[in-house]
Design an enzyme around this catalytic site. Structure first.
Site, short mmCIF file in Angstrom:
data_model
loop_
_atom_site.label_atom_id
_atom_site.label_comp_id
_atom_site.label_asym_id
_atom_site.label_seq_id
_atom_site.Cartn_x
_atom_site.Cartn_y
_atom_site.Cartn_z
N VAL A 15 -25.14 -132.34 -2.65
CA VAL A 15 -23.80 -132.99 -3.02
C VAL A 15 -22.68 -133.43 -2.24
CG1 VAL A 15 -21.89 -132.44 -4.89
CG2 VAL A 15 -24.21 -131.73 -5.25
N ARG A 46 -23.49 -124.38 7.08
CA ARG A 46 -24.22 -123.41 7.91
C ARG A 46 -24.89 -124.04 9.13
NH1 ARG A 46 -25.69 -121.07 2.77
NH2 ARG A 46 -27.47 -122.34 2.65
N LYS A 207 -20.99 -123.65 -18.55
CA LYS A 207 -20.40 -124.88 -19.13
C LYS A 207 -19.73 -124.99 -20.41
CE LYS A 207 -23.85 -127.23 -16.10
NZ LYS A 207 -25.25 -128.03 -16.22
#
Length: 430
Positions: A15, A46, A207
């Site tokens: 994303v 990372r 959600k």
């Protein structure tokens, strides 16, 4: 020229890379709609050397994501780390403490800590934006909070997890069992190596908690959501559903009732004729009911780099324009205090499948339990005879209280002729 909006991104996975790509490829139209350029200037990830398909040279790198919030050149932080605790929560808190806006795709963070984070954002007068946290690229947050702002919303429901919808679709179309389809979904990347978060309904419940807070103007209450997954749905149930004129979907449903707000995630049988029954594969859909607008349905891809990046960039454009509304649609002092309604109070029709020994008197024993609990049958299905062997029997009830059905499942499951725990699926008729 107006100063660019300076953005920091924590997490450069699928994303995060999609956000970088969209801001680069659509820079002209984004700047026009935002009123100024939007530029990523700092990141935390990372692996600094990983090829993400988009240039990262010149960006300020931080090993500690929380340090992004303290960067004086950063206007807004985009959190794409995930998880409800740890670094993601620390970054959100640090961002608000620094008086900066936060954009996140983290539904778990909002479901668990949304009330506290909203209070922090409101106290400091900054945005907490999360269009990407629910249903990917479908603009459902904006629709509920802004598009339907003048309506009393009585219900919001939907297919909120693409992994489960894909599995149930494949089971129906191919007549295969849950475990086989899950294994295929993992190979295709639609399901994680540990799929429990999806198939046990937790992702959809996060959600739904967010949608319910927005729909009813109430602080988010994840711990009040009833949650069931799809592990026990079998090919037999899929076939019987089709015979009865239904399709099985994992739905998140929140309703405003006279007693309060019910919020539940579980498999449902929905009539084949309703639009949400025809939302298949990895697609999501959300349906809202407003007193003036009526029924509204939004459908699209609920995950992936492109759809999620689209939602994040939309939030960044709003922040660049200094457009933002209270997190749950109203200030904290104006939020509803409506209570949560327990699942045991739910009333509706039910599908119950039994595996019973085919011998005289079995059905009489089952119907005696239902009679004693005041449960009325609408129909019963039994296909074929196999004396002495286990056969499926399907019962469909009229509207019944959840507590009575749970007691029926327990009592019927104890009958010596019932070979396994009864399968219970709620029927949603609208």
């Amino acid at each position: 020229m107006t100063r660019p909006l300076s953005v920091a991104i924590a997490g450069l996975g699928t994303v995060g890379g999609g956000v970088l790509m969209m801001l680069r490829d659509n820079a002209d139209i984004i700047a026009a709609r935002a009123g100024r350029p939007i530029a990523v200037t700092a990141v935390s990830a990372r692996d600094r050397n990983k090829d993400r398909g988009v240039p990262t040279a010149g960006l300020r790198w931080y090993d500690d994501p929380v340090a992004l919030a303290a960067d004086p050149a950063v206007d807004v932080v985009v959190e794409l780390i995930g998880g409800s605790e740890g670094v993601a929560l620390a970054l959100a808190e640090a961002t608000f403490a620094a008086g900066k806006a936060l954009v996140t795709a983290n539904k778990a963070l909002l479901a668990v800590h949304g009330a506290a984070l909203a209070a922090s954002a409101e106290e400091r007068g900054v945005a907490l934006a999360f269009e990407a946290a629910v249903a990917g690229g479908i603009p459902v947050i904006k629709a509920l909070r802004e598009g339907l702002a003048g309506n009393h919303v009585s219900a919001v429901a939907g297919i909120l997890n693409g992994t489960c919808n894909y599995i149930l679709t494949q089971m129906r179309e191919r007549g295969r069992e849950f475990a086989e389809v899950l294994a295929d979904a993992q190979k295709l990347g639609y399901a994680e190596a540990d799929p429990s978060f999806d198939i046990d309904g937790i992702d959809a419940a996060h959600k739904l908690a967010i949608l319910a807070a927005l729909a009813f103007g109430r602080p988010v209450a994840f711990d009040q959501v009833h949650v069931e997954g799809i592990r026990r749905i079998s090919a037999v149930d899929i076939a019987f559903a089709n015979e009865l004129g239904y399709r099985i979907k994992l739905l998140g449903i929140a309703r405003q009732t006279e007693a309060g707000i019910e919020a539940r995630v579980h498999p449902c049988m929905v009539p084949q004729t309703v639009p949400i029954a025809r939302v298949d594969g990895v697609f999501n859909a959300v349906v809202a009911e407003g007193d003036f607008v009526g029924r509204v349905m939004l459908q699209g891809r609920g995950a992936g780099a492109g759809p999620t990046a689209s939602a994040i960039v939309a939030d960044l454009i709003d922040i660049a324009r200094n457009r933002f509304t209270p997190v749950w649609g109203a200030s904290a002092s104006e939020l509803s205090t409506a209570p949560s309604v327990p699942m045991s109070s739910h009333v509706g029709p039910y599908y119950m499948r039994l595996m019973v020994v085919d011998r005289p008197g079995v059905i009489a024993d089952v119907t005696a339990v239902l009679r004693d609990l005041g449960i009325s049958l609408e129909s019963m299905l039994q296909r074929g005879r196999s004396p002495g062997e286990a056969v499926p029997v399907v019962l469909v009830t009229h509207e019944t209280k959840e507590s009575a059905m749970r007691e029926a499942v327990e009592r019927i499951g104890r009958l010596p002729t019932v070979m396994e725990e009864p399968t219970l699926i709620r029927i949603e008729t609208e």
